[in-house]
Design an enzyme around this catalytic site. Structure first.
Site, PDB file in Angstrom:
ATOM      1  N   HIS A   1      43.183  39.087  35.122  1.00 48.38           N
ATOM      2  CA  HIS A   1      43.369  37.657  34.863  1.00 48.38           C
ATOM      3  C   HIS A   1      42.008  37.096  34.464  1.00 48.38           C
ATOM      4  O   HIS A   1      41.096  37.054  35.284  1.00 48.38           O
ATOM      5  CB  HIS A   1      43.905  36.951  36.110  1.00 48.38           C
ATOM      6  CG  HIS A   1      45.257  37.448  36.520  1.00 48.38           C
ATOM      7  ND1 HIS A   1      46.430  36.942  36.004  1.00 48.38           N
ATOM      8  CD2 HIS A   1      45.623  38.442  37.364  1.00 48.38           C
ATOM      9  CE1 HIS A   1      47.466  37.590  36.525  1.00 48.38           C
ATOM     10  NE2 HIS A   1      47.005  38.513  37.360  1.00 48.38           N
TER      11      HIS A   1
ATOM     12  N   HIS B   1      51.461  46.461  39.756  1.00 50.37           N
ATOM     13  CA  HIS B   1      50.993  46.545  41.148  1.00 50.37           C
ATOM     14  C   HIS B   1      52.055  46.962  42.171  1.00 50.37           C
ATOM     15  O   HIS B   1      52.446  46.175  43.022  1.00 50.37           O
ATOM     16  CB  HIS B   1      50.349  45.226  41.594  1.00 50.37           C
ATOM     17  CG  HIS B   1      51.010  43.962  41.100  1.00 50.37           C
ATOM     18  ND1 HIS B   1      52.349  43.708  41.247  1.00 50.37           N
ATOM     19  CD2 HIS B   1      50.491  42.895  40.449  1.00 50.37           C
ATOM     20  CE1 HIS B   1      52.622  42.537  40.720  1.00 50.37           C
ATOM     21  NE2 HIS B   1      51.521  42.023  40.225  1.00 50.37           N
TER      22      HIS B   1
ATOM     23  N   ASN C   1      48.944  34.259  32.217  1.00 49.43           N
ATOM     24  CA  ASN C   1      49.172  33.060  33.046  1.00 49.43           C
ATOM     25  C   ASN C   1      47.962  32.131  32.999  1.00 49.43           C
ATOM     26  O   ASN C   1      47.325  31.821  33.991  1.00 49.43           O
ATOM     27  CB  ASN C   1      49.560  33.407  34.488  1.00 49.43           C
ATOM     28  CG  ASN C   1      48.537  34.265  35.223  1.00 49.43           C
ATOM     29  OD1 ASN C   1      47.703  34.921  34.599  1.00 49.43           O
ATOM     30  ND2 ASN C   1      48.593  34.255  36.539  1.00 49.43           N
TER      31      ASN C   1
ATOM     32  N   ARG D   1      41.717  34.022  33.009  1.00 49.24           N
ATOM     33  CA  ARG D   1      41.824  32.576  33.304  1.00 49.24           C
ATOM     34  C   ARG D   1      41.518  31.639  32.149  1.00 49.24           C
ATOM     35  O   ARG D   1      41.689  30.433  32.291  1.00 49.24           O
ATOM     36  CB  ARG D   1      40.907  32.178  34.483  1.00 49.24           C
ATOM     37  CG  ARG D   1      41.077  32.997  35.741  1.00 49.24           C
ATOM     38  CD  ARG D   1      42.451  32.827  36.341  1.00 49.24           C
ATOM     39  NE  ARG D   1      42.521  33.359  37.688  1.00 49.24           N
ATOM     40  CZ  ARG D   1      43.639  33.849  38.219  1.00 49.24           C
ATOM     41  NH1 ARG D   1      44.764  33.870  37.532  1.00 49.24           N
ATOM     42  NH2 ARG D   1      43.643  34.304  39.442  1.00 49.24           N
TER      43      ARG D   1
ATOM     44  N   ASP E   1      44.433  44.192  38.883  1.00 54.01           N
ATOM     45  CA  ASP E   1      44.990  42.854  39.131  1.00 54.01           C
ATOM     46  C   ASP E   1      43.855  41.891  39.513  1.00 54.01           C
ATOM     47  O   ASP E   1      44.005  41.071  40.424  1.00 54.01           O
ATOM     48  CB  ASP E   1      46.081  42.879  40.210  1.00 54.01           C
ATOM     49  CG  ASP E   1      46.845  41.554  40.283  1.00 54.01           C
ATOM     50  OD1 ASP E   1      46.618  40.675  39.422  1.00 54.01           O
ATOM     51  OD2 ASP E   1      47.657  41.385  41.218  1.00 54.01           O
TER      52      ASP E   1
HETATM   53  O1  DOR Z   1      47.732  37.771  43.899  1.00 54.67           O
HETATM   54  C1  DOR Z   1      48.021  37.534  42.731  1.00 54.67           C
HETATM   55  N1  DOR Z   1      47.289  36.696  41.981  1.00 54.67           N
HETATM   56  N2  DOR Z   1      49.118  38.120  42.204  1.00 54.67           N
HETATM   57  C2  DOR Z   1      49.548  37.804  40.983  1.00 54.67           C
HETATM   58  O2  DOR Z   1      50.494  38.404  40.549  1.00 54.67           O
HETATM   59  C3  DOR Z   1      48.915  36.739  40.197  1.00 54.67           C
HETATM   60  C4  DOR Z   1      47.502  36.618  40.569  1.00 54.67           C
HETATM   61  C5  DOR Z   1      46.833  35.389  40.006  1.00 54.67           C
HETATM   62  O3  DOR Z   1      47.027  35.081  38.836  1.00 54.67           O
HETATM   63  O4  DOR Z   1      46.040  34.783  40.728  1.00 54.67           O
END
Ligand code: DOR
Length: 447
Positions: free
Chosen positions: A65, A235, A97, A67, A316
């Protein structure tokens, strides 16, 4: 012409079955020669002494991620890829996301443009399965494929509607994209905060049962078999999921899977005790979705990684700001900033004799590449190997180096790790991307 010669390292290249002391020469960003004393053959090279170190292909992460856009206070493409370089990663697949989510050509192109400008390593974007990640209607998969996404995912949320998931899988086959599902049924997890088990009971927190994951793994495998599509399970965290994936693969279903270093090594007890029973810690940095599970789950995950039922270690990497974490458990954001600790944490399995180093390297490199067919994409041929002609992406590792995790020194903006202050054995000494050093420590000795 720029030449980099890496001398006398233990070259582990699982794709070629190579494991032995050799020199490696990179010319103009591509591997040119690999073999004993090959480095001595070149003149005017920048030279690194890799004696006592492992030389491996740069790591490939199917799940990070970054961000950006939208949550730059947690991470940016620049800071996230700097963290990747420190962790030994030369290719990262970025989850959609963001804000806006990557559900349109414009959004994907903006990430690619920013990566071009500021990324330290290669960024491969992942597009949304559904518009706005809302789980109501499909995102335009063809448009996203055309923009260059390498997979589709609503990660963070599962596609709960089975009919929509069926259509997503059917549609994905036209574009040859894996559908990467975050398997947790929201109707079973509800507002669960951690694994449903004795620690949750002791802490008085609502649990997320293993079955919330397993019912969706089972359902989505059935849908993958119905449609002939490529389902990727993000995951994996439970022994039950492992059993379902193992059986599906034995039947020949196109199902691939990844596991994180934290799900392989940390259990739900981490939330309350931080790895020791000395003190009750109640650590929101150990809050993650899916949650850390039980020892028996860890055992099954390790066995599946060893057997190849799980194709890849993926971090992740989920960076969050302090204000997202230093709050009540129920309000804290789930996730662990994982890129910079991944190798050291996963090396625990090697030092405990439960996984061989070449197998771990495989699952960090060509394993993920083959799982998603990344090396079939234009410009990525040879990704994950050190064969002559391949991309000059590699990592120098010291499997014995002890180091203490200090989140204040992370390149990531996300300091959220349950490992702060812990000693890990196994470090990244240098990372080379496209023939250029993008990270090095003082252990990387120039010749
Ligand atoms: O712990 C998590 N954080 N699991 C996810 O699937 C998304 C992620 C996030 O975007 O912070």
């Amino acid at each position: 012409m720029t030449t980099l010669a890496i001398h006398n390292g233990r070259v582990i290249d699982p794709a070629l079955g190579r494991d032995g002391i050799a020199d490696l020469v990179i010319v103009d960003g591509r591997i040119s020669r690999v073999g004993p004393n090959e480095g001595d053959m070149v003149v005017e090279a920048e030279r690194i002494d890799a004696s006592g170190l492992v030389v491996a292909p740069g790591f490939v992460d199917l799940h990070v991620h970054l961000r950006e856009p939208g949550f730059e206070y947690k991470e940016t493409i620049a800071s996230g890829t700097a963290a990747a370089a420190r962790g030994g990663y030369t290719t990262v697949c970025a989850m959609p996301n963001t804000r806006p989510p990557l559900d349109s050509r414009a959004a994907v192109e903006s990430v690619l443009r920013e990566a071009e400008a500021s990324a330290r390593v290669r960024v491969l974007p992942i597009g949304c399965i559904t518009s706005g990640r809302a789980g109501k209607e499909l995102a335009p998969a063809g448009e996203l494929a055309g923009a260059g996404v390498v997979a589709l995912s609503d990660d963070g949320d599962a596609v709960a509607d089975p009919s929509l998931m069926r259509h997503a899988l059917e549609y994905s086959t036209r574009f040859g994209l894996p559908v990467a599902q975050h398997c947790e049924d929201p109707r079973l997890v509800r507002d669960g905060q951690m694994h449903e088990g004795w620690v949750a009971t002791r802490l008085g927190l609502r649990g997320r049962p293993a079955s919330a994951e397993e019912t969706f793994v089972a359902r989505d495998i059935a849908l993958a078999e119905l449609t002939g599509a490529h389902l990727h399970i993000c995951h994996v965290s439970t022994a039950g999921s492992v059993a379902l994936i193992r059986a599906a693969r034995e039947r020949g279903a196109h199902v691939t899977a990844e596991v994180t270093p934290h799900h392989l090594t940390l259990s739900h007890e981490e939330v309350a005790f931080g790895g020791s029973y000395a003190e009750l810690t109640y650590d929101t940095n150990a809050k993650v979705n899916p949650p850390l599970r039980e020892e028996s789950d860890l055992e099954a995950l390790i066995a599946a990684l060893r057997d190849g039922v799980i194709d890849a270690v993926a971090t992740d990497h989920a960076p969050h700001a302090t204000i997202d974490k230093e709050i009540e458990f129920d309000l804290a954001a789930p996730g662990i900033s994982g890129l910079e600790t991944a190798f050291g944490l996963a090396m625990r399995l090697v030092h405990e004799g439960r996984l061989s180093l070449p197998t771990l390297v495989e699952r960090l490199t060509v394993g993920p590449v083959r799982a998603w067919g990344l090396d079939r994409r234009h410009g990525l041929e040879g990704l994950g190997t050190l064969a002559p002609g391949a991309l000059g992406d590699l990592v120098l590792l010291d499997p014995e180096a002890d180091w203490t995790v200090d989140p204040e020194r992370f390149a990531s903006r996300g300091r959220n790790t349950p490992l702060a202050g812990r000693t890990l054995r196994g470090g990244v000494v240098a990372t080379v991307f496209g023939g250029r050093l993008v990270h090095q420590t003082e252990r990387a000795v120039a010749l």
